[in-house]
Write a protein that holds these residues in place. Sequence first.
Motif, mmCIF file in Angstrom:
data_model
loop_
_atom_site.group_PDB
_atom_site.id
_atom_site.type_symbol
_atom_site.label_atom_id
_atom_site.label_comp_id
_atom_site.label_asym_id
_atom_site.label_seq_id
_atom_site.Cartn_x
_atom_site.Cartn_y
_atom_site.Cartn_z
ATOM 1 N N SER A 257 -31.738 -23.056 -17.523
ATOM 2 C CA SER A 257 -30.364 -23.516 -17.349
ATOM 3 C C SER A 257 -30.306 -24.882 -16.659
ATOM 4 O O SER A 257 -29.558 -25.754 -17.078
ATOM 5 C CB SER A 257 -29.545 -22.450 -16.616
ATOM 6 O OG SER A 257 -29.146 -22.890 -15.360
ATOM 7 N N THR A 258 -31.118 -25.103 -15.629
ATOM 8 C CA THR A 258 -31.057 -26.411 -14.962
ATOM 9 C C THR A 258 -31.654 -27.510 -15.846
ATOM 10 O O THR A 258 -31.203 -28.650 -15.808
ATOM 11 C CB THR A 258 -31.758 -26.390 -13.587
ATOM 12 O OG1 THR A 258 -33.083 -25.889 -13.733
ATOM 13 C CG2 THR A 258 -30.991 -25.530 -12.592
ATOM 14 N N GLN A 261 -28.921 -28.434 -18.230
ATOM 15 C CA GLN A 261 -27.884 -29.209 -17.544
ATOM 16 C C GLN A 261 -28.328 -30.649 -17.304
ATOM 17 O O GLN A 261 -27.593 -31.601 -17.570
ATOM 18 C CB GLN A 261 -27.534 -28.551 -16.207
ATOM 19 C CG GLN A 261 -26.821 -27.218 -16.367
ATOM 20 C CD GLN A 261 -26.677 -26.490 -15.045
ATOM 21 O OE1 GLN A 261 -26.307 -27.068 -14.034
ATOM 22 N NE2 GLN A 261 -26.995 -25.210 -15.034
ATOM 23 N N TRP A 264 -28.548 -32.785 -20.427
ATOM 24 C CA TRP A 264 -27.219 -33.222 -20.858
ATOM 25 C C TRP A 264 -26.744 -34.389 -19.986
ATOM 26 O O TRP A 264 -26.289 -35.415 -20.483
ATOM 27 C CB TRP A 264 -26.208 -32.076 -20.798
ATOM 28 C CG TRP A 264 -24.822 -32.556 -21.103
ATOM 29 C CD1 TRP A 264 -23.824 -32.825 -20.214
ATOM 30 C CD2 TRP A 264 -24.297 -32.891 -22.392
ATOM 31 N NE1 TRP A 264 -22.719 -33.302 -20.867
ATOM 32 C CE2 TRP A 264 -22.980 -33.356 -22.200
ATOM 33 C CE3 TRP A 264 -24.818 -32.853 -23.689
ATOM 34 C CZ2 TRP A 264 -22.171 -33.773 -23.263
ATOM 35 C CZ3 TRP A 264 -24.011 -33.266 -24.741
ATOM 36 C CH2 TRP A 264 -22.707 -33.716 -24.521
ATOM 37 N N GLN A 265 -26.891 -34.222 -18.665
ATOM 38 C CA GLN A 265 -26.418 -35.276 -17.768
ATOM 39 C C GLN A 265 -27.166 -36.585 -17.988
ATOM 40 O O GLN A 265 -26.572 -37.650 -17.973
ATOM 41 C CB GLN A 265 -26.553 -34.825 -16.309
ATOM 42 C CG GLN A 265 -25.461 -33.829 -15.919
ATOM 43 C CD GLN A 265 -25.914 -32.864 -14.838
ATOM 44 O OE1 GLN A 265 -27.065 -32.898 -14.399
ATOM 45 N NE2 GLN A 265 -25.018 -31.994 -14.398
ATOM 46 N N TYR A 444 -14.952 -28.352 -19.336
ATOM 47 C CA TYR A 444 -16.385 -28.073 -19.336
ATOM 48 C C TYR A 444 -17.097 -29.012 -20.303
ATOM 49 O O TYR A 444 -16.544 -29.385 -21.340
ATOM 50 C CB TYR A 444 -16.658 -26.653 -19.819
ATOM 51 C CG TYR A 444 -16.299 -25.566 -18.838
ATOM 52 C CD1 TYR A 444 -16.988 -25.446 -17.635
ATOM 53 C CD2 TYR A 444 -15.295 -24.651 -19.125
ATOM 54 C CE1 TYR A 444 -16.671 -24.428 -16.740
ATOM 55 C CE2 TYR A 444 -14.971 -23.633 -18.232
ATOM 56 C CZ TYR A 444 -15.664 -23.529 -17.045
ATOM 57 O OH TYR A 444 -15.354 -22.532 -16.167
ATOM 58 N N ALA A 447 -23.289 -29.130 -19.852
ATOM 59 C CA ALA A 447 -23.947 -28.823 -18.579
ATOM 60 C C ALA A 447 -23.110 -27.874 -17.733
ATOM 61 O O ALA A 447 -23.613 -26.863 -17.235
ATOM 62 C CB ALA A 447 -24.226 -30.108 -17.811
ATOM 63 N N THR A 448 -21.815 -28.171 -17.584
ATOM 64 C CA THR A 448 -21.022 -27.362 -16.656
ATOM 65 C C THR A 448 -20.701 -25.981 -17.232
ATOM 66 O O THR A 448 -20.549 -25.026 -16.482
ATOM 67 C CB THR A 448 -19.725 -28.092 -16.243
ATOM 68 O OG1 THR A 448 -19.008 -28.491 -17.417
ATOM 69 C CG2 THR A 448 -20.039 -29.326 -15.424
ATOM 70 N N LYS A 451 -23.731 -23.925 -16.561
ATOM 71 C CA LYS A 451 -23.740 -23.610 -15.135
ATOM 72 C C LYS A 451 -22.781 -22.447 -14.845
ATOM 73 O O LYS A 451 -23.107 -21.524 -14.100
ATOM 74 C CB LYS A 451 -23.328 -24.855 -14.343
ATOM 75 C CG LYS A 451 -23.624 -24.757 -12.880
ATOM 76 C CD LYS A 451 -23.366 -26.085 -12.195
ATOM 77 C CE LYS A 451 -23.681 -25.955 -10.713
ATOM 78 N NZ LYS A 451 -23.374 -27.191 -9.996
#
Length: 686
Positions: A257-258, A261, A264-265, A444, A447-448, A451
């Motif tokens: 998951s991280t 994220q 994507w960021q 959203y 990434a979010t 999360k």
Amino acid sequence: MMDLIIVESPTKAKTIQKFLGNDYKVMSSFGHVRDLPKRELGVDVDKNFEPKYVVPVKAKKVIAQLKKDAKAADQVILATDQDREGESISWHLMEALKLKDPKRIVFHEITKTAIDEALLHPGKIDMNLVNAQQARRVLDRIVGYKLSPFLWKKINKGLSAGRVQSVAVRLVVEKEREIQKFVPTEYWQVEALLKKDAVEFSAFLIKKDGNAIEKLGIKNKEHADAILKDLENATYQIEKIEKKETKKNPLAPFTTSTLQQSAWQKFHFPAKMTMSVAQKLYEQGYITYHRTDSLNLSQTSLIAAKEFITKSFGPKYSTGFKIYKAGKNAQEAHEAIRPTDAHKNPESLKSDLEGAQLKLYTLIWQRFIASQMVPAIFDATSIEITAGNYSFGTNGQMLSFDGFLKVYPMKFSENEFPPLQEKEILELVSVTPSQHFTEPPARYNEATLIKALEKHGIGRPSTYAPTLSTIQARNYITKDDQKRFIPSEMGFLVNDMLVANFPQVVDIEFTATMEKELDEIAEGKDTWQKTCRDFYEPFAKNLKEKYDQVLKENTDIKTDKICPKCQKPMIEKLGRFGRFYACTGFPDCKHTESIQKDASGQAVTINITCPKCKTGQITVKKTKKGKIFYGCGNYPTCDFAAWDEPINEFCPTCNSILVQTKKELIKCSSKTCDYKKDAASDSKIN
Ligand SMILES: [Zn+2]
Ligand SMILES: [Zn+2]
Ligand SMILES: [Zn+2]
């Protein structure tokens, strides 16, 4: 005779074959070899949820070949991935190939050491893991196959519902409603620009009569003006200077998951793309297994990181062996995502990895190395200045030791003050009030939303990416011009119907509890049939009632358009791809018109922002010969053009805008990318 090793992917087979040489034959099953049938439920709910597995056509040849190879081998070793899905592929292989007593090996990474080690300790297929996967498959299948026809009947044909994805849609819909309901609140700030030795710096009003002013404390211009009047002729004097050292710690190594994220960021990789790139890195032996929620790091990897850091930056950058703890939901005995060899820095792989792979590898390598480095240290200063019965405050920081930032760059600001002393009087340059409004919550993005799904315990490392791509493929969710998620009209409609009538299926808590039950099956604490039955019985009963109770949703809107073919009035109908005009003479007259285009075929915008210049609106245009195409409204400044109609969706492979052809095919607009999907395939379940 030799041993046969079966894995699920050809690249993985190649990598392992390279390590083992000719003592073993390594073959690929090319993914799943058995699955539930496509055109029927495939689960006998009356026979204890017995699944009916079939061999898909494309797997038949593979099975035949593997059977031959298995017969010729001394023993068969199943080496599929080390999670529930991998375990399940091994079990299906055992069943399909009718293997007597296959060995099962697992490893976190595809390296010679890891494979050799695994071969020394072969085990058996873990039926608990297989059953947890069966339960997920069966539950998803029941919801998809039973609930979708309900939506066809009550809203529109071709719609679909899914267990986890309907909850994801709900999160996006609820966020959008929050935004719609949001009323901005006005507030004001007062900023003083101050000066010492020709150096200017600013400070904000923070206190009146020694009491803190809240963020929204200054409500309007009158209030701000009154403060300004109070401040006339005030003396700006330094009340207090506080200096301290602050630390910024490195982040933990990546989990699925991280990683999704951050990718994507940093690169705007959609989750699906991140996973396919990570898959390639894993299969070629560069990183550990990429579906994980664990933060464990092997002893070997810790030693290698320490060596690398000490050698490259000096011992003061190494933090020794730093251990990270994962959340309580973490599955099985996995490891964090890290490079298999810390000494292989991205620089050294420049010629081995293509663009996206190198980018993702670099991110994973940096994050892992940084996790074993010391914190960055800042000298922070905070200053309070009095002016009459008011106080202003300002903060600043300067980096004094870079620590892990040497490897894992993160954004931070630095600002330095002139030399200042307490009780010193400052020169005032200006006092300025400024008007502000509170902001609605943000939509959203990839990434979010991941999360949020993880925070709510919805889904697991293997499900985040498919969930996100499914809700977009089904057109319940699209992306706005900043690539943030926005529900479609159909998304709102389907969500509201599910929330009103199947509250449990779209309940966040309930879905999270279901994930925990799957975990319990994986640990052997629960049987998968019981979990399915506990869900199915109330679900089926409710579904039956709702078929009678719920009325068909009427989404038609009257218009003053007249059908050019039969002169009957036309109405606006809602389809899976949005609204369109349809003749009320249906089924005698089947005339429809796209709502975006004029009947006269005049250039009109289609409500999509140009993916190239990000400001123009995509406009329907005609070539000199009369052929329709889609171009940017900013032409000739921007030359974006496509023959097929762009839709508000982006390619999961390369992130270019997707277009829909007249043959009901959705494909990528990039000439160098061959991604496509059948527009009608979304109507198929699963
Ligand atoms: Zn008509
Ligand atoms: Zn443009
Ligand atoms: Zn593409």
